[in-house]
Design a protein around this motif. Structure first.
Motif, PDB file in Angstrom:
ATOM      1  N   SER A  59       0.537  -1.314   0.647  1.00  0.00           N
ATOM      2  CA  SER A  59      -0.225   0.088  -0.285  1.00  0.00           C
ATOM      3  C   SER A  59       1.477   1.660  -0.309  1.00  0.00           C
ATOM      4  O   SER A  59       2.050   0.936   0.145  1.00  0.00           O
ATOM      5  CB  SER A  59      -0.994  -0.086   1.271  1.00  0.00           C
ATOM      6  N   HIS A 105      -8.471   3.188  -3.655  1.00  0.00           N
ATOM      7  CA  HIS A 105      -9.243   2.272  -2.493  1.00  0.00           C
ATOM      8  C   HIS A 105      -9.024   2.729  -1.663  1.00  0.00           C
ATOM      9  O   HIS A 105      -7.929   3.299  -0.800  1.00  0.00           O
ATOM     10  CB  HIS A 105      -8.813   0.660  -2.224  1.00  0.00           C
ATOM     11  N   GLY A 106     -10.605   4.005  -1.317  1.00  0.00           N
ATOM     12  CA  GLY A 106      -9.777   4.299   0.008  1.00  0.00           C
ATOM     13  C   GLY A 106      -9.559   6.050  -0.685  1.00  0.00           C
ATOM     14  O   GLY A 106      -9.103   6.212  -1.362  1.00  0.00           O
ATOM     15  N   GLN A 110      -4.617   4.964   5.087  1.00  0.00           N
ATOM     16  CA  GLN A 110      -5.502   3.985   5.884  1.00  0.00           C
ATOM     17  C   GLN A 110      -6.137   2.866   5.381  1.00  0.00           C
ATOM     18  O   GLN A 110      -5.973   1.618   5.522  1.00  0.00           O
ATOM     19  CB  GLN A 110      -5.395   4.394   7.130  1.00  0.00           C
ATOM     20  N   GLU A 111      -7.108   2.708   4.187  1.00  0.00           N
ATOM     21  CA  GLU A 111      -7.852   2.503   4.061  1.00  0.00           C
ATOM     22  C   GLU A 111      -7.483   1.766   2.616  1.00  0.00           C
ATOM     23  O   GLU A 111      -7.659   0.624   2.491  1.00  0.00           O
ATOM     24  CB  GLU A 111      -8.981   3.706   3.553  1.00  0.00           C
ATOM     25  N   ASN A 113      -4.005   0.758   2.558  1.00  0.00           N
ATOM     26  CA  ASN A 113      -4.109  -0.469   3.563  1.00  0.00           C
ATOM     27  C   ASN A 113      -4.398  -1.371   3.407  1.00  0.00           C
ATOM     28  O   ASN A 113      -4.517  -2.723   4.054  1.00  0.00           O
ATOM     29  CB  ASN A 113      -3.286   0.434   4.316  1.00  0.00           C
ATOM     30  N   GLU A 114      -6.083  -1.157   4.672  1.00  0.00           N
ATOM     31  CA  GLU A 114      -6.577  -2.299   5.201  1.00  0.00           C
ATOM     32  C   GLU A 114      -6.907  -3.106   3.600  1.00  0.00           C
ATOM     33  O   GLU A 114      -7.392  -4.501   3.583  1.00  0.00           O
ATOM     34  CB  GLU A 114      -8.010  -1.648   5.712  1.00  0.00           C
ATOM     35  N   ARG A 115      -7.432  -2.312   2.783  1.00  0.00           N
ATOM     36  CA  ARG A 115      -7.819  -2.864   1.264  1.00  0.00           C
ATOM     37  C   ARG A 115      -6.436  -4.155   1.397  1.00  0.00           C
ATOM     38  O   ARG A 115      -6.747  -4.984   0.406  1.00  0.00           O
ATOM     39  CB  ARG A 115      -9.001  -2.591   0.496  1.00  0.00           C
ATOM     40  N   LEU A 117      -4.315  -5.797   2.609  1.00  0.00           N
ATOM     41  CA  LEU A 117      -4.248  -6.796   3.651  1.00  0.00           C
ATOM     42  C   LEU A 117      -4.513  -8.059   2.970  1.00  0.00           C
ATOM     43  O   LEU A 117      -4.810  -9.154   3.491  1.00  0.00           O
ATOM     44  CB  LEU A 117      -4.267  -5.930   4.858  1.00  0.00           C
ATOM     45  N   GLN A 118      -6.171  -7.405   2.866  1.00  0.00           N
ATOM     46  CA  GLN A 118      -7.586  -8.732   2.700  1.00  0.00           C
ATOM     47  C   GLN A 118      -6.657  -8.749   1.163  1.00  0.00           C
ATOM     48  O   GLN A 118      -7.132 -10.453   0.801  1.00  0.00           O
ATOM     49  CB  GLN A 118      -8.814  -7.533   2.349  1.00  0.00           C
ATOM     50  N   HIS A 128       5.012  -3.641   3.786  1.00  0.00           N
ATOM     51  CA  HIS A 128       4.372  -2.496   4.282  1.00  0.00           C
ATOM     52  C   HIS A 128       5.908  -1.237   4.192  1.00  0.00           C
ATOM     53  O   HIS A 128       7.163  -1.293   3.503  1.00  0.00           O
ATOM     54  CB  HIS A 128       4.617  -1.990   5.886  1.00  0.00           C
ATOM     55  N   GLU A 205      -3.721   9.677  15.805  1.00  0.00           N
ATOM     56  CA  GLU A 205      -3.834  10.201  14.802  1.00  0.00           C
ATOM     57  C   GLU A 205      -4.367  11.377  14.571  1.00  0.00           C
ATOM     58  O   GLU A 205      -5.429  11.981  14.915  1.00  0.00           O
ATOM     59  CB  GLU A 205      -5.105   8.913  14.637  1.00  0.00           C
TER      60      GLU A 205
END
Length: 304
Positions: A59, A105-106, A110-111, A113-115, A117-118, A128, A205
């Motif tokens: 990400s 995405h997002g 952070q968003e 990154n979450e995607r 990881l999926q 990372h 944050e």
């Protein structure tokens, strides 16, 4: 063979004259993907490849993604990079230029990154962009190179986004018995997550990234970066976007190298905040680079 290059170490007469002390530049802007990121990311990718991983996922807001894509191409391993909607067309183009897939995405890193990881499975390594000990050990090689060159320094100036460069430089100083050398950590207003953490006494944050230096755009700095501020001398300096852009333009005139505002934040310490260097004689400045800004874009920011 490492994927990064040993970069030039240059005494900068323009920066030295601007700041009134000797400034030495570690020119990681000249790495093949355009930034220091390839040091740690290249080391991490080589590690994962040697352990049998067959795909890399990362990400990024730009430079880390370019570095992973470059490493994947060099290692003949496919790469997928997830970027937020704020990522520039140029950054996405540079990632694709290295043969990687780009997924948007997002609204923030952070968003994305979450995607990302999926998308990881048993055959995939997640790389990372800043929060990984493998990266820090790779980034530390820049200090090894300076020490081998025999150039002494009594402070290091660097830019901070997520904190990976800070963690790497700290590790490099430690393993070369330079634990007491202070670090001046530069950020831009609107992306100053390290300064916010130091003020709060813990990582916090940011509500949003409002700086144009989007490659400094981690709303929360890595835990390791905050720990370093508690265990060694670290001085946080926050500059505004205009000062960072002006530093990029002066650096282009002075050294014929174009860097982005994320790097300009560190350069601005010498150009515009030399008082923060008053107690030092010979300063090492990390010209960390950044490939996502163009001259046209810098000129537009400067004119706005």
């Amino acid at each position: 063979m490492p994927l990064h290059l040993e970069t030039p170490l240059l005494e900068s007469r323009p920066l030295s004259q601007a700041s009134g002390r000797s400034i030495w530049l570690k020119m990681d802007a000249l790495q093949p993907p355009g930034s220091f990121k390839i040091r740690g990311i290249g080391a991490a990718c080589e590690h994962h490849a040697s352990n049998g991983k067959r795909r890399f996922v990362s990400s990024s807001g730009g430079n880390a993604g370019i570095a992973v894509a470059y490493a994947g191409r060099r290692l003949s391993i496919p790469v997928s990079v997830f970027v937020p909607e704020t990522t520039s067309d140029r950054a996405k183009s540079l990632i694709r230029q290295e043969g990687a897939e780009v997924f948007v995405h997002g609204a923030s890193w952070q968003e994305a990154n979450e995607r990302a990881l999926q998308a990881v499975d048993a055959e995939t390594a997640f790389v990372h962009p800043f929060d990984d000990p493998l990266l820090w050990t790779g980034h530390a090689t820049m200090i090894d190179e300076v020490v081998r060159a025999g150039v002494p320094f009594d402070a290091v100036v660097l830019s901070v986004g997520g904190g990976g460069l800070l963690a790497g430089v700290s590790e490099g100083l430690d393993r070369n018995s330079l634990q007491n050398v202070p670090i001046i950590a530069a950020e831009t207003e609107g992306a100053a997550s390290l300064a916010a953490a130091v003020k709060a006494g813990k990582p916090v944050e940011l509500p949003a990234i409002t700086s144009i230096a989007t490659s400094l755009g981690a709303r929360k700095v890595a835990e390791r970066a905050f720990e370093i501020t508690q265990n060694r001398p670290v001085d946080c300096v926050v500059v505004d976007d205009r000062t960072a852009v002006d530093a990029c333009m002066r650096f282009l005139d002075d050294h014929r190298v174009l860097v982005e505002p994320a790097c300009g934040a560190a350069l601005a310490v010498a150009y515009a905040h030399a008082d923060r260097l008053a107690r030092f004689e010979r300063v090492l400045m990390i010209a960390c680079g950044g490939a996502t800004a163009t001259l046209t874009q810098l000129q537009a920011w400067q004119a706005s």
